[in-house]
Every structure is written in structure tokens, then in C-alpha cells.
Scaffold this active site. Structure first.
Site, PDB file in Angstrom:
ATOM      1  N   GLU A 181       0.866  -1.191   0.000  1.00 31.30           N
ATOM      2  CA  GLU A 181       0.000   0.000   0.000  1.00 31.30           C
ATOM      3  C   GLU A 181       0.896   1.232   0.000  1.00 31.30           C
ATOM      4  O   GLU A 181       1.763   1.373   0.856  1.00 31.30           O
ATOM      5  CB  GLU A 181      -0.908  -0.021   1.241  1.00 31.30           C
ATOM      6  CG  GLU A 181      -1.628   1.274   1.533  1.00 31.30           C
ATOM      7  CD  GLU A 181      -2.456   1.803   0.354  1.00 31.30           C
ATOM      8  OE1 GLU A 181      -3.280   1.055  -0.191  1.00 31.30           O
ATOM      9  OE2 GLU A 181      -2.237   2.970  -0.030  1.00 31.30           O
ATOM     10  N   ASN A 189     -10.157   4.761  -1.446  1.00 31.78           N
ATOM     11  CA  ASN A 189     -11.457   5.433  -1.568  1.00 31.78           C
ATOM     12  C   ASN A 189     -12.536   4.700  -0.798  1.00 31.78           C
ATOM     13  O   ASN A 189     -13.551   5.286  -0.438  1.00 31.78           O
ATOM     14  CB  ASN A 189     -11.892   5.462  -3.038  1.00 31.78           C
ATOM     15  CG  ASN A 189     -11.284   6.611  -3.795  1.00 31.78           C
ATOM     16  OD1 ASN A 189     -10.739   7.518  -3.199  1.00 31.78           O
ATOM     17  ND2 ASN A 189     -11.391   6.561  -5.101  1.00 31.78           N
ATOM     18  N   THR A 190     -12.320   3.405  -0.576  1.00 29.43           N
ATOM     19  CA  THR A 190     -13.367   2.618   0.076  1.00 29.43           C
ATOM     20  C   THR A 190     -13.649   3.161   1.479  1.00 29.43           C
ATOM     21  O   THR A 190     -14.801   3.276   1.890  1.00 29.43           O
ATOM     22  CB  THR A 190     -12.948   1.131   0.131  1.00 29.43           C
ATOM     23  OG1 THR A 190     -12.650   0.711  -1.204  1.00 29.43           O
ATOM     24  CG2 THR A 190     -14.053   0.262   0.699  1.00 29.43           C
ATOM     25  N   GLY A 195     -20.050   3.767   2.049  1.00 30.83           N
ATOM     26  CA  GLY A 195     -20.218   2.425   2.615  1.00 30.83           C
ATOM     27  C   GLY A 195     -21.515   1.755   2.210  1.00 30.83           C
ATOM     28  O   GLY A 195     -21.970   0.828   2.869  1.00 30.83           O
ATOM     29  N   ASP A 376      -2.025   4.278 -11.036  1.00 27.48           N
ATOM     30  CA  ASP A 376      -0.730   3.579 -11.126  1.00 27.48           C
ATOM     31  C   ASP A 376      -0.873   2.159 -11.682  1.00 27.48           C
ATOM     32  O   ASP A 376      -0.098   1.731 -12.540  1.00 27.48           O
ATOM     33  CB  ASP A 376      -0.054   3.461  -9.749  1.00 27.48           C
ATOM     34  CG  ASP A 376       0.121   4.792  -9.041  1.00 27.48           C
ATOM     35  OD1 ASP A 376      -0.381   5.806  -9.554  1.00 27.48           O
ATOM     36  OD2 ASP A 376       0.758   4.799  -7.978  1.00 27.48           O
ATOM     37  N   ARG A 438     -26.522   9.804 -11.739  1.00 28.40           N
ATOM     38  CA  ARG A 438     -25.471  10.718 -11.283  1.00 28.40           C
ATOM     39  C   ARG A 438     -25.025  11.674 -12.391  1.00 28.40           C
ATOM     40  O   ARG A 438     -24.771  12.848 -12.150  1.00 28.40           O
ATOM     41  CB  ARG A 438     -24.278   9.909 -10.771  1.00 28.40           C
ATOM     42  CG  ARG A 438     -24.600   9.205  -9.484  1.00 28.40           C
ATOM     43  CD  ARG A 438     -23.469   8.372  -8.963  1.00 28.40           C
ATOM     44  NE  ARG A 438     -23.743   8.023  -7.573  1.00 28.40           N
ATOM     45  CZ  ARG A 438     -22.888   7.418  -6.767  1.00 28.40           C
ATOM     46  NH1 ARG A 438     -21.693   7.080  -7.204  1.00 28.40           N
ATOM     47  NH2 ARG A 438     -23.208   7.148  -5.522  1.00 28.40           N
ATOM     48  N   HIS A 550     -15.406   8.702  -9.981  1.00 26.44           N
ATOM     49  CA  HIS A 550     -15.133   7.288 -10.277  1.00 26.44           C
ATOM     50  C   HIS A 550     -14.731   7.184 -11.740  1.00 26.44           C
ATOM     51  O   HIS A 550     -15.282   7.868 -12.588  1.00 26.44           O
ATOM     52  CB  HIS A 550     -16.416   6.476 -10.028  1.00 26.44           C
ATOM     53  CG  HIS A 550     -16.223   4.988 -10.065  1.00 26.44           C
ATOM     54  ND1 HIS A 550     -16.064   4.230  -8.922  1.00 26.44           N
ATOM     55  CD2 HIS A 550     -16.150   4.118 -11.095  1.00 26.44           C
ATOM     56  CE1 HIS A 550     -15.916   2.959  -9.242  1.00 26.44           C
ATOM     57  NE2 HIS A 550     -15.966   2.865 -10.563  1.00 26.44           N
ATOM     58  N   GLU A 579     -11.907  -0.823  -8.817  1.00 31.44           N
ATOM     59  CA  GLU A 579     -12.037   0.320  -9.740  1.00 31.44           C
ATOM     60  C   GLU A 579     -10.948   0.348 -10.804  1.00 31.44           C
ATOM     61  O   GLU A 579     -11.092   1.003 -11.837  1.00 31.44           O
ATOM     62  CB  GLU A 579     -12.054   1.633  -8.936  1.00 31.44           C
ATOM     63  CG  GLU A 579     -12.541   2.807  -9.764  1.00 31.44           C
ATOM     64  CD  GLU A 579     -12.586   4.116  -8.996  1.00 31.44           C
ATOM     65  OE1 GLU A 579     -12.630   4.090  -7.757  1.00 31.44           O
ATOM     66  OE2 GLU A 579     -12.578   5.169  -9.660  1.00 31.44           O
TER      67      GLU A 579
HETATM   68  P1  ADP Z   1     -10.965  -0.113  -4.832  1.00 32.24           P
HETATM   69  O1  ADP Z   1     -12.246   0.574  -4.478  1.00 32.24           O
HETATM   70  O2  ADP Z   1     -10.906  -0.546  -6.224  1.00 32.24           O
HETATM   71  O3  ADP Z   1     -10.574  -1.149  -3.849  1.00 32.24           O
HETATM   72  P2  ADP Z   1      -9.525   1.909  -3.406  1.00 32.24           P
HETATM   73  O4  ADP Z   1      -9.492   3.305  -3.834  1.00 32.24           O
HETATM   74  O5  ADP Z   1     -10.411   1.563  -2.251  1.00 32.24           O
HETATM   75  O6  ADP Z   1      -9.867   1.022  -4.684  1.00 32.24           O
HETATM   76  O7  ADP Z   1      -8.077   1.402  -3.015  1.00 32.24           O
HETATM   77  C1  ADP Z   1      -6.971   1.475  -3.863  1.00 32.24           C
HETATM   78  C2  ADP Z   1      -5.728   1.485  -2.971  1.00 32.24           C
HETATM   79  O8  ADP Z   1      -4.563   1.297  -3.764  1.00 32.24           O
HETATM   80  C3  ADP Z   1      -5.532   2.782  -2.211  1.00 32.24           C
HETATM   81  O9  ADP Z   1      -5.340   2.508  -0.851  1.00 32.24           O
HETATM   82  C4  ADP Z   1      -4.278   3.383  -2.854  1.00 32.24           C
HETATM   83  O10 ADP Z   1      -3.528   4.190  -1.972  1.00 32.24           O
HETATM   84  C5  ADP Z   1      -3.532   2.144  -3.269  1.00 32.24           C
HETATM   85  N1  ADP Z   1      -2.550   2.358  -4.343  1.00 32.24           N
HETATM   86  C6  ADP Z   1      -2.704   3.120  -5.448  1.00 32.24           C
HETATM   87  N2  ADP Z   1      -1.593   3.072  -6.205  1.00 32.24           N
HETATM   88  C7  ADP Z   1      -0.713   2.256  -5.577  1.00 32.24           C
HETATM   89  C8  ADP Z   1       0.603   1.803  -5.848  1.00 32.24           C
HETATM   90  N3  ADP Z   1       1.264   2.211  -6.924  1.00 32.24           N
HETATM   91  N4  ADP Z   1       1.194   0.977  -4.965  1.00 32.24           N
HETATM   92  C9  ADP Z   1       0.556   0.572  -3.838  1.00 32.24           C
HETATM   93  N5  ADP Z   1      -0.680   0.975  -3.522  1.00 32.24           N
HETATM   94  C10 ADP Z   1      -1.327   1.795  -4.376  1.00 32.24           C
END
Ligand code: ADP
Length: 611
Positions: A181, A189-190, A195, A376, A438, A550, A579
Site C-alpha cells: 500500500e 477510496n473505500t 459504505g 498507477d 449521477r 469514479h 475500480e
Molecule cells: P478499490 O475501491 O478498487 O478497492 P480503493 O481506492 O479503495 O480502490 O483502493 C486502492 C488502494 O490502492 C488505495 O489505498 C491506494 O492508496 C492504493 N494504491 C494506489 N496506487 C498504488 C501503488 N502504486 N502501490 C501501492 N498501492 C497503491
């Protein structure tokens, strides 16, 4: 004379202590004694507060004449989950290293800064040399940062909803996992989402006379996305949503037993988590993974950079660790990309904003997303040969706080109380149906003065809470929110109009007309969902704007979450969920379907990856 100076000093010190603290130092004698002996601090306990995300963060700092003895957080209303790390780590680091040169936790910056500011003001009162504490130079040899190399059955990039759901299900199937992470906290975003979770649920819907089925849910999801999505994937989402709900309950997530229609959900099948915002999901996942011992590891502040490809198969991930070290992770079985979308990446959203639906989505346009959501994983997968789909499908949401873009500071009715609210523009007039799509609501909102609206709600309905007990979705006490201008509250509509700057007569007429529409069951905007008239004060107005929310496009996957290349062939070793994938929500994601996506596809990806 000496005695007089001592008394004077004691008085001055007592006054300054009271200004900063409720808890004065143990005794003034100790304090004076310390002063005279060139001590680093004036011995005692000091309290102070600083503004966090949701309200004041109150700390207590204890010092003796030579050191900081302890730092305690006494009170706060920060969002659980997001604030846990700074609340634990920052006090520990201050005491362990006797310094104020402490890094903020990425993803929880506001809470981190509030703790540091409150501690600093205590230490000012304690007579500390703040500059020295802030610039404390470590005389020790710089720690050599070694590169890291590790192996697990499944490597997951991103600890948001989808990544953590995948980690839980993969470990349930016996696989070892490493989740990386890039921020200092999990949740993405979750955790800051509403929720809400859609799925047909006869036990809750039937008593309300609501007919539903997975087929109907899939039809609405597909048609609500203008049939742009891949119907096969839509079916996976909708036919597995109920099982997903049961699975969530089995790992401890609690839901309201009231069914509602979430913002943009288009039907009454929305379940609401009983925890604040999306915190319940993330906490349950993290607790579950903690119980798995060394089978599950989460590496924070570790950013996935690229995929390791060997002979056409993905076999691992290269990442950058917290101190800049190279992290090489080998996957015995599979890599899962779960990095979320790209709403917080201005360059990407401008590049792909070609659908014609929105104006420029430049840096001046708000986003509801957390800062780590920068596409990313889409780039990493694409570089490894994965195809992308529906990249031009970007969703704006009308629930952004005009100051920050975040959607968190809303009253509960703004998201799941669609039947009990109306939207008015700065003239106090309705301009759109509140229960619509939306994209339609945002399209209309962008045409209003300043692109600004107020969500108006009353105290009507059997779920109306007492004002004093009401908190916003993220835990902010309503009075705090009012003081910060995040909501406006008045006993009468006329007074409320004064606060939001519109004509009182106009706002009153707007509400009267809406109340007639409740009786008629229809209005000129085509609204279908009515339950209560807005009659009982106090009335609340929540200002909101449209923001990038989104991104429906992303990595192309099959029904088993396997990434596909340009020829539609499976890329061995690479899965994606949440996502970061494309092809499910089409041109418009229904409200309440994003978490279903992370749960159904996240869980599935974990199971497939563990095979
Ligand atoms: P989803 O709803 O698809 O699960 P989220 O937005 O809840 O997506 O979570 C995506 C997570 O991935 C976030 O915590 C974000 O910080 C993390 N993230 C994004 N890019 C990277 C990366 N390059 N390396 C590690 N973690 C990442």
C-alpha cells in the site's frame, strides 16, 4: 525582592498554564525549581487542542525537567481507521525520539498535523526549545537502507476495498499474501466512501413491497450504464452481490436492516453499513488478516512501480519502500492489481476525458478521491501488455464538499436518504430530480450558478435523529460541522434561506411545491421517490458541488478477473479487481455498486489467485 520575583513568576506561570491547559502542572514549586536549574522543560502535565479533520484533537503531554515523558490523545472525533495510525504512531515517535521532527502519516495528514500542533503548543508552555525539537539532528550514523526481497503465493498491489477483500479470500483458500500500500494507511477510496452496498435482498425488500431479482438488478446496472459495460461482467457483479453481502456479514460487517435508495442507485436495494463511512469494511478486513498471522503481510508506504514479467507471465512486483529502498516481491502464483481508479490524477483524467459528457477536468475541478488514486495500476498493467477498456468513461458526483472535494462531510440523509431530501440552487430553486442518474444530476448542477447546490433536509421521517446526537458520515459532530460552514442549520426555512443567501420567500415556495409533489407522487422533474414532506425543523442545508468521483474504465478482465491482452488472451499470473478494472459499469456507475464491485471481484480474484 527574590521572594517577590518568585511569586510573580508563579503567578505568570499559573496564568499561562491555564491558558493552555485544563490540567495544571503538579505544583508550581516544581515548575519554578525547574526554571532555575536550566532544565529543558518545566515539569508537569500540559493539555492543548488543535483542529483535526472532524473537530478538535486534544492531547496531554507530560514532561520532567529533562525529557518528554508521555504524549496521550485525550479526545478526538477523527474517523476511525483513517486516524488509527497517526494516533498510535505519532505520540510513540515523539517520546521515543524526543523530537517534533516527526513525519505525518500519508493518507492521514490532517490528523497527523493536528496531533503535532497540539503537542507543540503544550511544549511551548513547558518552556521547550521548539526549534531544537523540530530540527533535531540525529548524530547517529545514517541507517543504511537495505533493499528488500520477499516471496508470497499472491502479491496484491493496493490495500483498498478490492485488495483487502482479495487478501482475505486468498488466505482463506490457504495462500500466503503480501499486500503493498503506497499510503501510510489502508482503505483508499473505500474507507472514505458512503459504505453503501446494493443487492436484492427479499427479506428486507418484500415487507416494503419491493420486487427485485438478480436479473432485474443486472438489467438496471447495464442499462444505467447505457449498455456500454460488458454484460457478462455485469452479471458476475449482480448475481454474486447477495453472496458478497452474506460474506461481509460473516467477517463481522454490520448493516442497517432498513433498505434505501442510495444516491444514484436508481432502485431501493441499498444496504448501509452501520459504521462510519466505509470504515467498517476496512476494519473487518484488517482484523481478519491480522488473525491470519504470517500468512498475510501488509507493507505500508510501499509503492508498486512495475510488474516483473518472465516469458510473458507476470511473476512479481517491483516497488519502492518507505525509505526509498527497492522492494522486489515474487509471486509463486499470481499478482493482483487493486490500485483503484485515476480520479486524483489530473493528467490522466484530462487525457481520457473524451466522452463529450464533461468540460475540461483540469486541476481546478474537485475530486472526491483520496490522493493515492492516481491510476498507477492501470499503467503498470498496460506496460505489461494488458488491454484497457472504457477509459473515456469518467463519473462526476454531485456530493463534493465545495472546500475540499471530499464527500465525507455529509449528513446521513444526503447519501442513503434520497427520498427525504431536495436539491436547491443558490436562488433556492429545485433544478433536477434528486433520485436520478449521477451524470444527469451533475450535468444539470454544472449549469447552475457557481455550480453550487444545497441539499435541504428536515427532521421528518421515523429515522430523524435528534440534532444534538447527529454526526456527519465521518463522525464530525453536527455542531462542529456547522461552525466550520460544512452545514447550515436553522429552525425555519426563512432563516435557513438567510444563511445560504437566497430569497426566503423563494425557498419557502420551493419546499411548499415539493410537499405538494409528495401528495401527488410526481413533479415536473420526473422524480419518482417520495416519502416525507419537509415540514419539521430544524432544517439543514449541506452545500455540494460536482467532482470527479469514479473512473469506469481500466484493465480489461474476464469473468475470473484475469487480465487480458490486446488479442483477448489471458496474461498469465496477472489479475485485477475493483475500480482499476474496466468494462463493468459502462457509461455511468450506479450509486452503491462500487463496493459491490470491490467485494464480488476482490473476493473472486483472491480465490482464483490462490489456485
Ligand atoms: P478499490 O475501491 O478498487 O478497492 P480503493 O481506492 O479503495 O480502490 O483502493 C486502492 C488502494 O490502492 C488505495 O489505498 C491506494 O492508496 C492504493 N494504491 C494506489 N496506487 C498504488 C501503488 N502504486 N502501490 C501501492 N498501492 C497503491
Amino acid at each position: 525582592m527574590k521572594k517577590f520575583i518568585s511569586i510573580l513568576l508563579a503567578v505568570v506561570l499559573s496564568v499561562s498554564m491555564i491558558a493552555c491547559s485544563n490540567d495544571t502542572p503538579t505544583s508550581n514549586e516544581t515548575t519554578i525549581g525547574s526554571e532555575q536549574s536550566n532544565a529543558a522543560y518545566k515539569t508537569g502535565k500540559y493539555t492543548s487542542s488543535a483542529k483535526g479533520n472532524n473537530g478538535d484533537v486534544k492531547v496531554e503531554v507530560e514532561v520532567d525537567d529533562a525529557k518528554i515523558v508521555s504524549v496521550k490523545i485525550l479526545e478526538h472525533s477523527e474517523t476511525p481507521g483513517i486516524s488509527d495510525s497517526p494516533i498510535k504512531q505519532i505520540p510513540e515517535t515523539i517520546v521515543a525520539n524526543q523530537t517534533l521532527a516527526v513525519d505525518t502519516v500519508a493518507g492521514a495528514t490532517v490528523t497527523s498535523k493536528a496531533i503535532l500542533a497540539a503537542v507543540e503548543s503544550c511544549l511551548v508552555e513547558a518552556g521547550a526549545d521548539i526549534n531544537a525539537l523540530k530540527n533535531k539532528v540525529d548524530n547517529k550514523e545514517p541507517v543504511k537502507v537495505n533493499d528488500v526481497e520477499k516471496t508470497a503465493d499472491v502479491v496484491i498491489v493496493g490495500a483498498g476495498g478490492a485488495g483487502l477483500a482479495a487478501a482475505v479470500s486468498a488466505t482463506d483458500k490457504g495462500a500466503s499474501v503480501i499486500v503493498i500500500e503506497k499510503m501510510g494507511v489502508a482503505g483508499g477510496n473505500t474507507i472514505v466512501s458512503g459504505g453503501i452496498y446494493n443487492c436484492p435482498d427479499p427479506a428486507l425488500q418484500k415487507p416494503e413491497g419491493i420486487e427485485d431479482s438478480p436479473e432485474f438488478y443486472a438489467k438496471q446496472t447495464w442499462e444505467g450504464g447505457d449498455k456500454v459495460g460488458n454484460k457478462e461482467l455485469v452479471d458476475v457483479l449482480c448475481f454474486n452481490a447477495y453472496d458478497g453481502l452474506e460474506w461481509l456479514k460473516s467477517i463481522g460487517i454490520k448493516f442497517s436492516d432498513k433498505i434505501s435508495q442510495g444516491a444514484g442507485s436508481l432502485y431501493r436495494r441499498t444496504h448501509s453499513s452501520l459504521d462510519k463511512a466505509g470504515t467498517g469494511y476496512i476494519k473487518a478486513y484488517l482484523d481478519n488478516l491480522a488473525s491470519k498471522g504470517d500468512k498475510a503481510e501488509i507493507m505500508y508506504n510501499t509503492k508498486g512501480e512495475s510488474l516483473i514479467v518472465d516469458n510473458g507471465a507476470v511473476v512479481g512486483v517491483i516497488a519502492t519502500g518507505a525509505n526509498g529502498e527497492k522492494v522486489t516481491l515474487h509471486a509463486n502464483k499470481n499478482v493482483i492489481i487493486a490500485t483503484g481508479g485515476f480520479s486524483a490524477n489530473v493528467e490522466m483524467r484530462q487525457k481520457y476525458n473524451t466522452s463529450g459528457k464533461w468540460p475540461e477536468l483540469g486541476a481546478d475541478v474537485l475530486t472526491t478521491n483520496t490522493p493515492g488514486i492516481t491510476g498507477d495500476g492501470i499503467k503498470m498493467a498496460n506496460d505489461a501488455g494488458a488491454d484497457l477498456v472504457d477509459m473515456e468513461q469518467i463519473q462526476m458526483l454531485y456530493l463534493a464538499n465545495p472546500k475540499t472535494g471530499a464527500m465525507t462531510k455529509y449528513t446521513p440523509r444526503c447519501l442513503a436518504g434520497t427520498d427525504k431530501i431536495i436539491f436547491v440552487n443558490t436562488s433556492g430553486e429545485r433544478f433536477v430530480r434528486e433520485d436520478g442518474r449521477r451524470d444527469e444530476i451533475c450535468g444539470n448542477l454544472l449549469k447552475q450558478d457557481k455550480g453550487l447546490m444545497y441539499i435541504i433536509e428536515s427532521m421528518d421521517g421515523d429515522d430523524a435523529k435528534k440534532l444534538d446526537e447527529m454526526t456527519l458520515a465521518d463522525g464530525t459532530p453536527i455542531k462542529e460541522a456547522e461552525a466550520n460552514g460544512d452545514v447550515f442549520i436553522s429552525d425555519t426555512l426563512e432563516e435557513l434561506a438567510g444563511k445560504i443567501g437566497c430569497d426566503p420567500a423563494k425557498l419557502k415556495t420551493t419546499v411548499e411545491e415539493f410537499n405538494k409533489a409528495v401528495d401527488a407522487g410526481k413533479d415536473k422533474f420526473g422524480r419518482e421517490l417520495y416519502s416525507v414532506k419537509l415540514i419539521t425543523g430544524p432544517f439543514i442545508a449541506t452545500p455540494r458541488m460536482a467532482a470527479v468521483h469514479h473512473t469506469m474504465g481500466g484493465i480489461k478482465i474476464n469473468k475470473e478477473c484475469q487480465a487480458l491482452d490486446k488479442d483477448g488472451k489471458v496474461i498469465k499470473g496477472l489479475l485485477a479487481a475493483g475500480e482499476v478494472t474496466g468494462g463493468i459499469h459502462g457509461a455511468n456507475r450506479l450509486g452503491g455498486n462500487a463496493i459491490v464491485d470491490t467485494v464480488v471481484f476482490g473476493k473472486l480474484a483472491g480465490e482464483v489467485a490462490a489456485r
